[in-house]
Design a protein around this motif. Structure first.
Motif, PDB file in Angstrom:
ATOM      1  N   ARG A  97       8.866 -15.152  -2.775  1.00 47.19           N
ATOM      2  CA  ARG A  97       7.983 -15.006  -3.934  1.00 47.19           C
ATOM      3  C   ARG A  97       7.525 -16.369  -4.420  1.00 47.19           C
ATOM      4  O   ARG A  97       8.312 -17.314  -4.484  1.00 47.19           O
ATOM      5  N   ASN A  98       6.272 -16.406  -4.749  1.00 51.63           N
ATOM      6  CA  ASN A  98       5.670 -17.661  -5.184  1.00 51.63           C
ATOM      7  C   ASN A  98       5.981 -17.894  -6.661  1.00 51.63           C
ATOM      8  O   ASN A  98       5.135 -17.703  -7.520  1.00 51.63           O
ATOM      9  N   GLU A  99       7.228 -18.292  -6.939  1.00 48.25           N
ATOM     10  CA  GLU A  99       7.665 -18.365  -8.326  1.00 48.25           C
ATOM     11  C   GLU A  99       7.925 -19.785  -8.793  1.00 48.25           C
ATOM     12  O   GLU A  99       8.160 -20.678  -7.990  1.00 48.25           O
ATOM     13  N   THR A 100       7.897 -19.944 -10.085  1.00 48.25           N
ATOM     14  CA  THR A 100       8.349 -21.208 -10.654  1.00 48.25           C
ATOM     15  C   THR A 100       9.869 -21.223 -10.549  1.00 48.25           C
ATOM     16  O   THR A 100      10.538 -20.274 -10.944  1.00 48.25           O
TER      17      THR A 100
ATOM     18  N   ARG B  86       0.516  -8.414  -6.308  1.00 48.33           N
ATOM     19  CA  ARG B  86      -0.267  -8.733  -5.117  1.00 48.33           C
ATOM     20  C   ARG B  86      -0.979 -10.083  -5.237  1.00 48.33           C
ATOM     21  O   ARG B  86      -1.485 -10.605  -4.244  1.00 48.33           O
ATOM     22  N   ASP B  87      -1.015 -10.560  -6.448  1.00 47.18           N
ATOM     23  CA  ASP B  87      -1.719 -11.812  -6.680  1.00 47.18           C
ATOM     24  C   ASP B  87      -1.086 -12.955  -5.897  1.00 47.18           C
ATOM     25  O   ASP B  87       0.125 -12.989  -5.693  1.00 47.18           O
ATOM     26  N   VAL B  88      -1.925 -13.907  -5.463  1.00 44.19           N
ATOM     27  CA  VAL B  88      -1.387 -15.061  -4.736  1.00 44.19           C
ATOM     28  C   VAL B  88      -0.431 -15.878  -5.604  1.00 44.19           C
ATOM     29  O   VAL B  88       0.353 -16.673  -5.102  1.00 44.19           O
TER      30      VAL B  88
ATOM     31  N   ASP C  56       0.813  -1.223   0.000  1.00 44.20           N
ATOM     32  CA  ASP C  56       0.000   0.000   0.000  1.00 44.20           C
ATOM     33  C   ASP C  56       0.844   1.269   0.000  1.00 44.20           C
ATOM     34  O   ASP C  56       0.712   2.127  -0.866  1.00 44.20           O
ATOM     35  N   MET C  57       1.709   1.363   1.005  1.00 46.75           N
ATOM     36  CA  MET C  57       2.492   2.586   1.166  1.00 46.75           C
ATOM     37  C   MET C  57       3.575   2.738   0.107  1.00 46.75           C
ATOM     38  O   MET C  57       4.163   3.803  -0.046  1.00 46.75           O
ATOM     39  N   LEU C  58       3.816   1.651  -0.620  1.00 49.30           N
ATOM     40  CA  LEU C  58       4.794   1.710  -1.712  1.00 49.30           C
ATOM     41  C   LEU C  58       4.110   2.005  -3.048  1.00 49.30           C
ATOM     42  O   LEU C  58       4.673   1.780  -4.120  1.00 49.30           O
ATOM     43  N   ASN C  59       2.858   2.484  -2.936  1.00 47.36           N
ATOM     44  CA  ASN C  59       2.173   2.968  -4.135  1.00 47.36           C
ATOM     45  C   ASN C  59       1.810   1.848  -5.111  1.00 47.36           C
ATOM     46  O   ASN C  59       1.652   2.083  -6.301  1.00 47.36           O
ATOM     47  N   VAL C  60       1.743   0.614  -4.587  1.00 48.64           N
ATOM     48  CA  VAL C  60       1.384  -0.511  -5.452  1.00 48.64           C
ATOM     49  C   VAL C  60      -0.139  -0.587  -5.538  1.00 48.64           C
ATOM     50  O   VAL C  60      -0.802  -0.746  -4.512  1.00 48.64           O
ATOM     51  N   PRO C  61      -0.703  -0.427  -6.735  1.00 48.25           N
ATOM     52  CA  PRO C  61      -2.163  -0.420  -6.864  1.00 48.25           C
ATOM     53  C   PRO C  61      -2.792  -1.727  -6.358  1.00 48.25           C
ATOM     54  O   PRO C  61      -2.147  -2.775  -6.397  1.00 48.25           O
ATOM     55  N   LYS C  62      -4.048  -1.618  -5.919  1.00 50.51           N
ATOM     56  CA  LYS C  62      -4.759  -2.775  -5.362  1.00 50.51           C
ATOM     57  C   LYS C  62      -4.811  -3.949  -6.339  1.00 50.51           C
ATOM     58  O   LYS C  62      -4.808  -5.108  -5.945  1.00 50.51           O
ATOM     59  N   ASP C  63      -4.867  -3.622  -7.640  1.00 50.68           N
ATOM     60  CA  ASP C  63      -5.011  -4.711  -8.610  1.00 50.68           C
ATOM     61  C   ASP C  63      -3.680  -5.063  -9.289  1.00 50.68           C
ATOM     62  O   ASP C  63      -3.652  -5.716 -10.318  1.00 50.68           O
ATOM     63  N   HIS C  64      -2.567  -4.611  -8.693  1.00 53.75           N
ATOM     64  CA  HIS C  64      -1.254  -4.901  -9.289  1.00 53.75           C
ATOM     65  C   HIS C  64      -0.994  -6.416  -9.254  1.00 53.75           C
ATOM     66  O   HIS C  64      -1.266  -7.060  -8.235  1.00 53.75           O
ATOM     67  N   PRO C  65      -0.467  -6.974 -10.361  1.00 55.43           N
ATOM     68  CA  PRO C  65      -0.256  -8.436 -10.412  1.00 55.43           C
ATOM     69  C   PRO C  65       0.660  -8.966  -9.314  1.00 55.43           C
ATOM     70  O   PRO C  65       0.533 -10.123  -8.910  1.00 55.43           O
TER      71      PRO C  65
ATOM     72  N   PHE D 255      -4.578  -9.616   5.710  1.00 56.04           N
ATOM     73  CA  PHE D 255      -3.660  -8.727   4.977  1.00 56.04           C
ATOM     74  C   PHE D 255      -2.191  -8.931   5.355  1.00 56.04           C
ATOM     75  O   PHE D 255      -1.404  -8.007   5.330  1.00 56.04           O
ATOM     76  N   THR D 256      -1.852 -10.149   5.770  1.00 53.09           N
ATOM     77  CA  THR D 256      -0.464 -10.409   6.166  1.00 53.09           C
ATOM     78  C   THR D 256       0.221 -11.287   5.129  1.00 53.09           C
ATOM     79  O   THR D 256      -0.315 -12.297   4.695  1.00 53.09           O
ATOM     80  N   VAL D 257       1.430 -10.869   4.734  1.00 53.34           N
ATOM     81  CA  VAL D 257       2.164 -11.598   3.700  1.00 53.34           C
ATOM     82  C   VAL D 257       3.576 -11.910   4.183  1.00 53.34           C
ATOM     83  O   VAL D 257       4.048 -11.345   5.169  1.00 53.34           O
ATOM     84  N   LEU D 258       4.225 -12.863   3.482  1.00 52.96           N
ATOM     85  CA  LEU D 258       5.679 -12.959   3.620  1.00 52.96           C
ATOM     86  C   LEU D 258       6.200 -11.880   2.673  1.00 52.96           C
ATOM     87  O   LEU D 258       5.839 -11.887   1.492  1.00 52.96           O
TER      88      LEU D 258
END
Ligand code: PHE
Length: 344
Positions: free
Chosen positions: A201-204, A156-158, A145-154, A169-172
């Motif tokens: 990050r939930n990455e391949t 943020r996706d799981v 939020d405070m880093l100006n990342v829009p609510k629908d920014h990818p 609203f808690t993340v690693l």
């Protein structure tokens, strides 16, 4: 009397000969040679003899007592030597045997690389904030939020971010940039900090990407900070970290919390830019993202963007270590293979 003396000598000598131990000798000494021993009781009678006899008997008595003393001490020595030999035999160590191998732990290459990077930024005037000041389990507020990342920014996706069930609203944290907000909410400019830590990050997974890795965040906010300062600091960092010149490129990029934004690539050391599995054929590895702190971010934390400007950067620790030591797969850092770890 002389006969008595000779008899004592004879039986004492036999006893000494038969003795088995130091304790036996002690007894013999007591029996024949002590103050109340047999020899002494004879000696006591000498004073009643004639002068002539005194001489003869006296000297015989002395001779016998000397001989017995000598025989005893020779035996004592013999027993002592035997005991010593037995002890030495029992406690013998073979110094030609090879020593036991005791494996020793070493510093993990990521630890030493982190320290090296931190040291360089220290000499450039940055100070490290306590690790606890920017946690790994973080709220979306600080991570996005405070880093100006829009609510629908990818991001943020799981698909990209690990959400936790600890609280809503808690993340690693997906980046160490939470350290920017945490610092600016507490501190007024001038600010010049670095914050090393782990991100998720939930990455391949592939040779360049693991689902957790390490970053070092940097933030510099003051009056009159320019993009030239950003380039000066980061160029000096790269030059200093690699020692020798390495082909490097700035690519213009985008981050919601910086404007303008850049990414810095360093030529892949594995293929020297020709393209390989590690750099996915591009010849380059991205090592850091950076940019001028976005006006919205400054406003959010109550810093007047008309007075202050700043730049921020996030350095990838694994990538930098890979490029220095020619490590061709990021996963090598994390699978605890001693053959890998022992090389550092
Ligand atoms: N947080 C960004 C990332 O993880 C890197 C970055 C940090 C970019 C600071 C700009 C400023 O990719």
């Amino acid at each position: 009397m002389q006969e008595k003396l000779n008899n004592i000598y004879k039986s004492a000598s036999e006893d000494i000969e038969k003795a088995q131990s130091g304790a036996d000798l002690d007894e013999i000494k007591l029996k024949y040679l002590s103050r109340k021993g047999e020899l002494n009781s004879i000696k006591k009678g000498i004073k009643d003899l004639s002068v002539e006899e005194k001489k003869v008997v006296g000297s015989l008595a002395n001779e016998i007592s000397n001989k017995l003393e000598n025989a005893l001490s020779a035996k004592y020595k013999e027993f002592y030597q035997k005991e010593l030999d037995a002890k030495l035999e029992k406690e013998k160590i073979d110094i030609t045997l090879p020593g036991k191998y005791i494996p020793r732990g070493k510093e993990h290459p990521l630890t030493s690389t982190t320290e090296e990077i931190v040291k360089i930024f220290r000499t450039l005037g940055f100070s490290q904030i306590p690790t606890a000041d920017a946690p790994e389990v973080e709220t979306e507020y600080f991570n996005f939020d405070m880093l100006n990342v829009p609510k629908d920014h990818p991001a943020r996706d799981v698909q990209d971010t690990f959400y936790t069930k600890i609280a809503p609203f808690t993340v690693l944290r997906s980046q160490t940039s939470n350290a920017q907000i945490r610092t600016m909410e507490k501190m007024k400019p001038p600010i010049r900090i670095i914050a090393p830590g782990r991100v998720y990050r939930n990455e391949t997974l592939n040779a360049r990407k693991n689902n957790f890795f390490h970053q070092i965040e940097g933030l510099y906010v003051d009056k009159g900070v320019t993009f030239g300062d950003l380039k000066g600091v980061l160029n000096e960092f790269i030059r200093s970290y690699f020692g020798a010149a390495r082909p490097t490129r700035y690519r213009s990029s985008f981050f919601p919390f910086t404007e303008p934004s850049v990414e810095i690539d360093v030529q892949c050391i594995m293929c020297e830019g020709k393209g390989c599995r590690t750099c996915s054929g591009t010849g380059w590895l991205e090592v850091l993202g950076a940019g001028m702190v976005d006006v919205n971010v400054l406003k959010g934390v109550g810093i007047d963007p008309d007075v202050y400007t700043g730049f921020a950067f996030g350095v990838g620790v694994e990538r930098l270590a890979m490029l220095k030591y020619a490590i061709n797969d990021i996963r090598l850092f994390f699978n605890d293979d001693k053959r890998f770890l022992e090389q550092f």
